[in-house]
Scaffold this motif. Structure first.
Motif, PDB file in Angstrom:
ATOM      1  N   PHE A   1       0.838  -1.197   0.000  1.00 16.20           N
ATOM      2  CA  PHE A   1       0.000   0.000   0.000  1.00 16.20           C
ATOM      3  C   PHE A   1       0.872   1.247   0.000  1.00 16.20           C
ATOM      4  O   PHE A   1       1.948   1.279   0.614  1.00 16.20           O
ATOM      5  CB  PHE A   1      -0.882   0.054   1.257  1.00 16.20           C
ATOM      6  N   VAL A   2       0.383   2.285  -0.676  1.00 15.34           N
ATOM      7  CA  VAL A   2       0.927   3.628  -0.500  1.00 15.34           C
ATOM      8  C   VAL A   2      -0.258   4.538  -0.206  1.00 15.34           C
ATOM      9  O   VAL A   2      -1.247   4.551  -0.944  1.00 15.34           O
ATOM     10  CB  VAL A   2       1.731   4.105  -1.732  1.00 15.34           C
ATOM     11  N   GLY A   3      -0.198   5.242   0.912  1.00 22.74           N
ATOM     12  CA  GLY A   3      -1.309   6.076   1.344  1.00 22.74           C
ATOM     13  C   GLY A   3      -1.105   7.534   0.979  1.00 22.74           C
ATOM     14  O   GLY A   3       0.003   8.064   1.104  1.00 22.74           O
ATOM     15  N   GLU A   4      -2.187   8.172   0.543  1.00 18.68           N
ATOM     16  CA  GLU A   4      -2.177   9.633   0.389  1.00 18.68           C
ATOM     17  C   GLU A   4      -2.583  10.206   1.737  1.00 18.68           C
ATOM     18  O   GLU A   4      -3.757  10.272   2.078  1.00 18.68           O
ATOM     19  CB  GLU A   4      -3.155  10.082  -0.699  1.00 18.68           C
ATOM     20  N   VAL A   5      -1.581  10.583   2.520  1.00 18.01           N
ATOM     21  CA  VAL A   5      -1.810  11.028   3.899  1.00 18.01           C
ATOM     22  C   VAL A   5      -1.209  12.421   4.052  1.00 18.01           C
ATOM     23  O   VAL A   5       0.009  12.572   4.164  1.00 18.01           O
ATOM     24  CB  VAL A   5      -1.169  10.051   4.920  1.00 18.01           C
ATOM     25  N   TRP A   6      -2.056  13.446   4.019  1.00 15.70           N
ATOM     26  CA  TRP A   6      -1.608  14.828   4.232  1.00 15.70           C
ATOM     27  C   TRP A   6      -1.776  15.142   5.713  1.00 15.70           C
ATOM     28  O   TRP A   6      -2.881  15.412   6.167  1.00 15.70           O
ATOM     29  CB  TRP A   6      -2.454  15.806   3.428  1.00 15.70           C
ATOM     30  N   LEU A   7      -0.707  15.100   6.489  1.00 15.44           N
ATOM     31  CA  LEU A   7      -0.790  15.409   7.919  1.00 15.44           C
ATOM     32  C   LEU A   7       0.432  16.219   8.346  1.00 15.44           C
ATOM     33  O   LEU A   7       1.564  15.844   8.059  1.00 15.44           O
ATOM     34  CB  LEU A   7      -0.842  14.126   8.761  1.00 15.44           C
ATOM     35  N   PRO A   8       0.231  17.319   9.075  1.00 14.96           N
ATOM     36  CA  PRO A   8       1.377  18.101   9.544  1.00 14.96           C
ATOM     37  C   PRO A   8       2.088  17.460  10.733  1.00 14.96           C
ATOM     38  O   PRO A   8       3.262  17.737  10.976  1.00 14.96           O
ATOM     39  CB  PRO A   8       0.751  19.447   9.925  1.00 14.96           C
ATOM     40  N   ASP A   9       1.385  16.625  11.501  1.00 12.29           N
ATOM     41  CA  ASP A   9       1.943  16.021  12.714  1.00 12.29           C
ATOM     42  C   ASP A   9       2.727  14.767  12.324  1.00 12.29           C
ATOM     43  O   ASP A   9       2.155  13.758  11.908  1.00 12.29           O
ATOM     44  CB  ASP A   9       0.799  15.670  13.670  1.00 12.29           C
ATOM     45  N   THR A  10       4.061  14.825  12.456  1.00 13.09           N
ATOM     46  CA  THR A  10       4.899  13.721  11.993  1.00 13.09           C
ATOM     47  C   THR A  10       4.668  12.441  12.793  1.00 13.09           C
ATOM     48  O   THR A  10       4.726  11.342  12.237  1.00 13.09           O
ATOM     49  CB  THR A  10       6.384  14.110  12.041  1.00 13.09           C
ATOM     50  N   GLU A  11       4.393  12.589  14.079  1.00 15.18           N
ATOM     51  CA  GLU A  11       4.156  11.391  14.890  1.00 15.18           C
ATOM     52  C   GLU A  11       2.849  10.726  14.480  1.00 15.18           C
ATOM     53  O   GLU A  11       2.767   9.493  14.348  1.00 15.18           O
ATOM     54  CB  GLU A  11       4.131  11.770  16.388  1.00 15.18           C
ATOM     55  N   ARG A  12       1.821  11.516  14.231  1.00 11.86           N
ATOM     56  CA  ARG A  12       0.546  10.958  13.773  1.00 11.86           C
ATOM     57  C   ARG A  12       0.710  10.322  12.386  1.00 11.86           C
ATOM     58  O   ARG A  12       0.140   9.260  12.103  1.00 11.86           O
ATOM     59  CB  ARG A  12      -0.532  12.044  13.717  1.00 11.86           C
ATOM     60  N   PHE A  13       1.472  10.970  11.516  1.00 13.86           N
ATOM     61  CA  PHE A  13       1.735  10.442  10.183  1.00 13.86           C
ATOM     62  C   PHE A  13       2.376   9.052  10.264  1.00 13.86           C
ATOM     63  O   PHE A  13       1.966   8.114   9.559  1.00 13.86           O
ATOM     64  CB  PHE A  13       2.649  11.417   9.431  1.00 13.86           C
ATOM     65  N   ALA A  14       3.372   8.907  11.137  1.00 14.33           N
ATOM     66  CA  ALA A  14       4.108   7.649  11.230  1.00 14.33           C
ATOM     67  C   ALA A  14       3.228   6.494  11.694  1.00 14.33           C
ATOM     68  O   ALA A  14       3.525   5.329  11.405  1.00 14.33           O
ATOM     69  CB  ALA A  14       5.304   7.804  12.171  1.00 14.33           C
TER      70      ALA A  14
END
Length: 526
Positions: A252-265
């Motif tokens: 999978f590759v997700g389109e994840v636009w998030l400013p919070d790097t910890e939440r992104f990970a």
């Protein structure tokens, strides 16, 4: 951190993945719309380019109210593109060329022509599969909450029976209710359908938007958790998806636009998504300090979960790299897009060539959007030919995304630059488009296409090791991986190259003294 969770056979960790926007890639039947026959005919070109996989923007049955991201049936290829049998042939033929296939799934919403929504409009139990609500106000005349569409305007549309339905994008794209088990089951079945047909992976559109607060409250700036972005319930969905993918060795590759790097990970934990798009790098201005910070932060946020970074300069939603890097503001932000923004294309091309070498030297996977390897600029679309809903939902102030979706030029002397033979393309090619044609670039050893082919071929010299920054003058990026070094000069003055290293590849000519000029990159080897 213990043992890494990956093996050398995990191709996706360092792949070069080419994004195919089918409608604009190649027109096999001459009707003005790109199709699967066109892609199949160009597989030798893609193999020569050296890419490892193709990511196809949605090719499913669709009314095309949002470029195919309004899906009416995931198990049917849109007739404009071909048939399911042709898609199966394409997947198999690409694999014979050593190229894997990634398909695009749009789980947040479907088309208003999807059978579920058509049944819901008739008042059936299918309404539970979406977000239908009564309105507010004395007569239900106000939307159920204050959410706004990603395309502008309210995120709600009222039906003749008085109920409203939610759409975070266009009204023709009703949001699904992911709290309903039938929605989850259907998407797991769709994943299996395509994995059974030989796809190697799935790109997940708007991956952080699926789950909604069941109360559908008004949006308060800074509210935690957000009512519809990055909600914790999402991770259970993706863990279920991962179990399906693991049955097929799919990724999978997700389109994840998030400013919070910890939440992104969190989306990249070992039992969730394999990779996610790196939008911070894609939208970063052409500035040495900003780029280095973006690279460092990207690698740092991926390290705790052992996931590979992804690097991309452009896609089907953003201004093309050559144009963006030729502007005064070289970053990208949807909010700042405007008609008539001037760009120095010679400057932008020089920087785009350097950026290509930079991104291809970084550890992780690289995505190349079709036409980037040709150095295509953003096209100005005549007002009466614009199709993107972003333009219309903005009341005409936003130029939309059609400028990066113009059909590719293949042959300078052929009708419509070789894109197709009979009908004018669905979006007009600008004057001078033939200058970028593949056959012209084939004959030019200094072309953008030649640079991409050579760089992708040489890329393994960087190995799979970590990145080590080297000391360099202000405005110069310099790092080593394995036995190779990348230098990118963003300073105003030329910089000397290390005397003990061999020049492998340069994005442009060195100066008369053999120094690296401004806006130029080189690859060096011991």
């Amino acid at each position: 951190m213990g043992q890494p969770r990956h093996a050398p056979t995990e191709w996706w960790r360092s792949a070069v993945i080419y994004q195919v926007y089918v409608r604009s890639f190649a027109d096999g039947d001459g009707d003005g719309t790109g199709d699967l026959a066109g892609v199949r005919a160009r597989l030798p070109y893609l193999a020569e380019l050296g890419v490892d996989a193709l990511w196809f923007s949605p090719w499913y049955l669709s009314p095309m109210k949002d470029g195919g991201y309004d899906v009416a049936d995931y198990r049917v290829i849109d007739p404009a593109f071909g048939t399911l049998a042709e898609a199966e042939k394409l997947i198999a033929e690409a694999r014979e060329h050593g190229i894997r296939t990634i398909v695009d799934i749009v789980p947040n919403h479907v088309s208003d022509q999807h059978p579920w929504f058509r049944a819901a409009l008739l008042g059936g139990s299918e309404r539970e599969l979406f977000h239908f609500r009564p309105g507010r106000g004395a007569h239900g005349e106000l939307p159920p909450n204050d959410w706004t569409s990603q395309f502008g305007g309210p995120a709600w549309t009222r039906l003749p029976d008085g109920d409203w339905y939610l759409h975070l994008f266009a009204p023709e794209q009703p949001d699904l209710n992911w709290a309903h088990p039938a929605v989850r089951q259907e998407h797991e079945d769709i994943l299996r359908f395509w994995f059974e047909r030989g796809v190697a992976g799935v790109r997940i559109d708007s991956a952080a938007l699926l789950a909604k607060d069941p109360a559908l409250p008004d949006f308060t700036e800074g509210s935690d958790p957000h009512p519809y972005v990055d909600r914790d319930e999402l991770h259970d969905i993706y863990r279920s998806w991962r179990a399906v993918a693991d049955e097929y060795d799919g990724i999978f590759v997700g389109e994840v636009w998030l400013p919070d790097t910890e939440r992104f990970a969190r989306y990249l934990r070992p039992d969730e998504l394999h990779t996610a798009f790196n939008f911070a790098f894609m939208t970063c201005p052409w500035d040495a300090r900003r780029l280095r910070t973006s690279i460092d932060e990207t690698l740092a946020e991926h390290a705790p979960v052992g996931a590979p970074a992804t690097w991309v300069l452009c896609n089907h939603d953003v201004t093309r790299t050559v144009t963006r890097y030729g502007r005064t503001d070289t970053g990208f932000d949807f909010a700042t897009k405007a008609f008539g923004t001037p760009a120095d294309l010679a400057l932008g091309t020089r920087r785009a060539r350097a950026a290509a070498l930079l991104s291809l030297a970084l550890p992780g996977a690289v995505y190349v959007y079709q036409g980037e390897e040709l150095g295509l600029p953003e096209a100005d679309i005549p007002l009466d030919r614009i199709q993107d809903p972003m333009h219309f939902r903005s009341n005409g102030t936003d130029p939309g995304r059609d400028g990066c979706r113009v059909p590719l030029p293949w042959a300078a002397g052929a009708p419509y630059a070789g894109f197709g033979s009979r009908e004018e393309p669905w979006l007009p090619q600008p004057a001078g488009w033939t200058a970028y044609a593949v056959d012209r670039q084939d004959a030019n050893a200094d072309s953008m296409l030649a640079l991409y082919r050579t760089a992708i071929g040489l890329r393994p010299v960087f190995g799979d090791g970590p990145l080590t920054w080297e000391s360099a003058p202000e405005g110069v990026l310099a790092f080593t991986r394995s036995q190779a070094r990348c230098l990118v000069n963003l300073a105003d003055t030329p910089t000397d190259l290390p005397a003990d290293l061999q020049l492998l590849l340069a994005s442009g000519p060195l100066d008369a003294e053999g120094r690296l000029p401004k806006d130029t990159a080189v690859w060096l080897r011991a």
